[in-house]
Design an enzyme around this catalytic site. Structure first.
Site, short mmCIF file in Angstrom:
data_model
loop_
_atom_site.label_atom_id
_atom_site.label_comp_id
_atom_site.label_asym_id
_atom_site.label_seq_id
_atom_site.Cartn_x
_atom_site.Cartn_y
_atom_site.Cartn_z
N LYS A 1 -7.80 2.39 -3.43
CA LYS A 1 -8.26 2.71 -2.07
C LYS A 1 -8.47 4.23 -1.96
O LYS A 1 -7.58 4.96 -1.57
CB LYS A 1 -7.25 2.24 -1.02
N GLU B 1 -3.62 4.36 -3.03
CA GLU B 1 -4.45 5.13 -2.09
C GLU B 1 -4.27 6.64 -2.26
O GLU B 1 -3.42 7.25 -1.63
CB GLU B 1 -4.13 4.75 -0.64
N LYS C 1 0.83 -1.21 0.00
CA LYS C 1 0.00 0.00 0.00
C LYS C 1 0.86 1.25 0.00
O LYS C 1 1.92 1.29 0.65
CB LYS C 1 -0.91 0.02 1.22
#
Length: 357
Positions: free
Chosen positions: A217, A175, A134
């Site tokens: 995300k 993200e 991430k």
């Protein structure tokens, strides 16, 4: 070896979502300080072990995002965290960015760092058992922000990170977060979020990232926390889905929302409304990748006291169960009020409690 596409699909399959337990040491210590919990590596380990050991967690959680400290730590039985998660049917992931830093020549804006040396770090994390990673970029809404320069710099970094992840065999969780702080309207958040997402996907295309092997995300489309008008759950759901349909390619297998400071109940209700009202026309799964929205009740109960592990785990299990229901469009006041667990999970809790004494 599991393909990127297969792993990405597993991360959003069967109503499940991701659990973010990747708080930096600084952030974790701030939350611990709030409850008077010792701010040590061992306290971090004990808390994250509580989470990983929650019986039945894999019913709702497909993957868990770890922090560098945690992936290098072991459970009480000397099993590394990544291995312990995999054994419980939860895919291990890892946060790999080095944080959002002040952006030179752009006062009040930030750019996420961590590309230097990332190829080597990803190879090490993959060796340690991680199967996805991430990277977070942040965008604040103000009179003149986010600027074109800030959006483009962060979009490029996200795309370079994603390409390096796929090279290493890891699914990138991309993200881009438009922050809730501020007095901006819902419409302004929608406009900025769409602009950010369009920029991110342009860069992903340019860097030859395989969209079928990634997860997005994003933030939900929300009015700023100090905006005098706070739209309904249904209005937020419609604005968010409309924004995504205009900016996210159908090839992406899943969109997992961050909670961004929302309460657990509100985050669940908004995700549920999206799936109830729009699921039949969505090209991707709409799921969750919550941190505080799942963890906060458990952390408050645990309070750093190992005698509170069992009730804290039950609170964690409950919030995760609510979020799975929201992914499936089945969340309701009844689900929220139902703290009961299956007979097998109660047996597991009793067995764990006996072993922990």
């Amino acid at each position: 070896m599991q393909t990127l596409e297969a792993t990405a699909k597993m991360m959003v399959a069967d109503g499940k979502g991701l659990l973010a337990i990747d708080e930096s040491t600084e952030t974790c210590n701030k939350r611990f300080a709030k409850w008077g919990i010792p701010q040590t590596a061992e306290s971090h380990r004990l808390y994250r072990e509580l989470i990983v050991n929650t019986p039945g967690l894999s019913e709702s959680i497909s993957g868990a995002i770890l922090y560098d400290e945690t992936i290098r730590q072991e459970m009480n039985d000397r099993i590394p965290f990544a291995e312990a998660l995999a054994a419980r049917g939860i895919i291990p992931g890892i946060k790999v960015d080095l944080g959002a830093k002040e952006m030179a020549a752009f006062p009040g804006e930030k750019v996420t760092e961590g590309l230097d040396g990332l190829r080597a770090r990803l190879a090490e994390y993959a060796q340690m058992g991680a199967r996805f990673a991430k990277w977070r970029a942040v965008f604040a809404i103000g009179d003149r922000t986010p600027s074109h320069g800030c959006v483009e710099a962060n979009a490029h970094a996200l795309a370079r990170y994603a390409a390096l992840c796929q090279e290493a065999g890891l699914v990138p969780v991309v993200e881009p977060e438009v922050l809730m702080e501020g007095s901006h309207t819902l419409d302004m958040c929608s406009e900025v979020t769409e602009r950010v997402l369009r920029s991110v996907f342009r860069e992903l295309y340019a860097q030859r990232v395989k969209l079928e092997g990634m997860i997005l995300k994003p933030n939900m489309v929300l009015p700023g926390v100090t905006c005098p008008v706070q739209e309904s759950v249904e209005e937020v759901a419609d604005a968010t889905v409309g924004c995504l349909l205009r900016s996210v390619p159908a090839a992406v297998p899943g969109v997992v929302f961050l909670s961004g400071g929302q309460s657990g109940e509100l985050a669940s209700a908004r995700l549920n409304a999206m799936n109830v009202r729009h699921k039949s026309r969505l090209p991707w799964e709409l799921s969750f990748s919550f941190g505080r929205a799942i963890q906060e009740p458990a952390l408050e109960i645990w309070h750093g006291n190992q005698a509170n592990v069992i009730p804290a785990q039950k609170a964690l299990y409950h919030r995760a169960k609510c979020d799975r229901a929201a992914h499936r469009g089945e969340y309701s006041a009844t689900v929220e009020a139902d703290h009961e667990m299956s007979v097998q999970d109660e047996v597991d809790y009793l067995a764990y409690a006996g072993g922990a004494r």
